[in-house]
Design a protein around this motif. Structure first.
Motif, PDB file in Angstrom:
ATOM      1  N   ARG A 104      12.120   9.322  23.153  1.00 31.36           N
ATOM      2  CA  ARG A 104      11.592   9.706  21.842  1.00 31.36           C
ATOM      3  C   ARG A 104      10.530  10.800  21.980  1.00 31.36           C
ATOM      4  O   ARG A 104      10.426  11.696  21.124  1.00 31.36           O
ATOM      5  N   ALA A 105       9.741  10.756  23.045  1.00 27.37           N
ATOM      6  CA  ALA A 105       8.741  11.805  23.276  1.00 27.37           C
ATOM      7  C   ALA A 105       9.434  13.145  23.528  1.00 27.37           C
ATOM      8  O   ALA A 105       9.012  14.183  23.008  1.00 27.37           O
ATOM      9  N   TRP A 106      10.501  13.121  24.310  1.00 30.79           N
ATOM     10  CA  TRP A 106      11.243  14.358  24.582  1.00 30.79           C
ATOM     11  C   TRP A 106      11.884  14.893  23.306  1.00 30.79           C
ATOM     12  O   TRP A 106      11.926  16.104  23.100  1.00 30.79           O
ATOM     13  N   ILE A 107      12.391  13.999  22.466  1.00 33.42           N
ATOM     14  CA  ILE A 107      12.976  14.425  21.191  1.00 33.42           C
ATOM     15  C   ILE A 107      11.910  15.124  20.341  1.00 33.42           C
ATOM     16  O   ILE A 107      12.154  16.192  19.758  1.00 33.42           O
ATOM     17  N   LEU A 166      18.261  13.483  28.422  1.00 29.84           N
ATOM     18  CA  LEU A 166      18.213  13.400  26.956  1.00 29.84           C
ATOM     19  C   LEU A 166      19.433  14.087  26.358  1.00 29.84           C
ATOM     20  O   LEU A 166      20.088  13.540  25.463  1.00 29.84           O
ATOM     21  N   LYS A 167      19.756  15.278  26.857  1.00 28.95           N
ATOM     22  CA  LYS A 167      20.900  16.013  26.327  1.00 28.95           C
ATOM     23  C   LYS A 167      22.194  15.243  26.575  1.00 28.95           C
ATOM     24  O   LYS A 167      23.100  15.229  25.730  1.00 28.95           O
ATOM     25  N   LEU A 195      22.382  17.464  13.854  1.00 24.51           N
ATOM     26  CA  LEU A 195      22.674  16.804  15.125  1.00 24.51           C
ATOM     27  C   LEU A 195      21.479  16.020  15.676  1.00 24.51           C
ATOM     28  O   LEU A 195      21.616  14.855  16.060  1.00 24.51           O
ATOM     29  N   PHE A 196      20.309  16.651  15.746  1.00 24.17           N
ATOM     30  CA  PHE A 196      19.163  15.971  16.331  1.00 24.17           C
ATOM     31  C   PHE A 196      18.772  14.710  15.563  1.00 24.17           C
ATOM     32  O   PHE A 196      18.582  13.644  16.169  1.00 24.17           O
ATOM     33  N   PRO A 197      18.647  14.764  14.221  1.00 23.78           N
ATOM     34  CA  PRO A 197      18.317  13.531  13.495  1.00 23.78           C
ATOM     35  C   PRO A 197      19.397  12.455  13.626  1.00 23.78           C
ATOM     36  O   PRO A 197      19.075  11.259  13.665  1.00 23.78           O
ATOM     37  N   PHE A 198      20.653  12.861  13.688  1.00 22.21           N
ATOM     38  CA  PHE A 198      21.751  11.902  13.849  1.00 22.21           C
ATOM     39  C   PHE A 198      21.561  11.111  15.142  1.00 22.21           C
ATOM     40  O   PHE A 198      21.660   9.868  15.152  1.00 22.21           O
TER      41      PHE A 198
END
Length: 236
Positions: free
Chosen positions: A70-73, A82-83, A28-31
């Motif tokens: 991107r920093a939060w990711i 972000l979520k 999920l995160f990389p997607f």
């Protein structure tokens, strides 16, 4: 009546509890990260996206929204905008079939048995409510959203604060002492217990979860059912 049989609501975390950590971290995160800029370019004028970007600017003044996101990711930050944005990106993936919600094989049967037995089921995750609905609505076991009476994310409060669990109990009109919270994270369970909920730590070997020793433990959902006398509890 035993404490176990008094349970009227089972509140569940997702990552590490119903769903593998690897699915969230490695799928999920990389997607969402890969699609971030393309999604903003294509959908940046949608009201819900504009609202998210405004919230990002408020939380990270002086930074470009994409830079902040991107920093939060990179930090795996549990930041609400972000979520919310990740949830919108995942929604597209679920809708077109590129994503399918992972559940541990033991989960769906237990959810069906508990719901059929009159226990209300709810989700509390740092992922946005729409993302939660998509995962359970497009799960490997089919659409399980009709079984779920409530979905809660960090807009109701942080997962390591007792007040969040008290607020969820109030939203569900349930007595905290008749609610069971399932999570793999001991600090979340600490907060739920402080609010008066029953607790159980999921210690799934495949996820490498370490038992805290502070809460009752179960290796899977059938073990939860047996330990707490939930409907349809299978034999050991």
């Amino acid at each position: 009546m035993s404490e176990a049989r008094a349970i009227q609501v089972v509140l569940m975390d997702i990552e590490g509890t119903t769903t593998s950590i690897a699915f969230v971290k490695d799928r999920l995160f990389p997607f969402a990260e890969a699609a971030l800029e393309e999604f903003l370019a294509a959908h940046g004028d949608r009201p819900e996206v504009l609202a998210i970007i405004a919230e990002v600017r408020e939380l990270a003044p002086g930074r470009q929204p994409v830079e902040a996101l991107r920093a939060w990711i990179a930090e795996d930050a549990k930041v609400t905008p972000l979520k919310a944005l990740q949830g919108l990106i995942w929604h597209q993936g679920y809708a077109d079939g590129r994503l399918q919600g992972h559940l541990w094989p033991d989960v769906a049967a237990c959810l069906r048995a508990w719901a059929a037995g009159g226990v209300r089921l709810a989700i509390y995750s740092s992922g946005s409510v729409p993302a939660q609905r998509d995962l359970f609505g497009h799960s490997e076991a089919g659409d399980l959203t009709p079984l779920l009476a409530g979905f809660f994310d960090t807009r109701i409060g942080a997962k390591r604060e007792a007040e969040s669990y008290a607020a969820i109990a109030a939203e569900l009109r349930a007595a905290p002492g008749q609610m069971l919270f399932l999570s793999d994270v001991a600090e979340e369970l600490d907060a739920a217990r402080a609010a008066g909920l029953l607790t159980c730590q999921l210690v799934r070997a495949a996820d490498g979860t370490q038992a805290s020793g502070r809460h009752p433990e179960a290796e899977d959902f059938p073990a939860v059912a047996r330990r707490f006398g939930l409907p349809g509890a299978p034999p050991p």
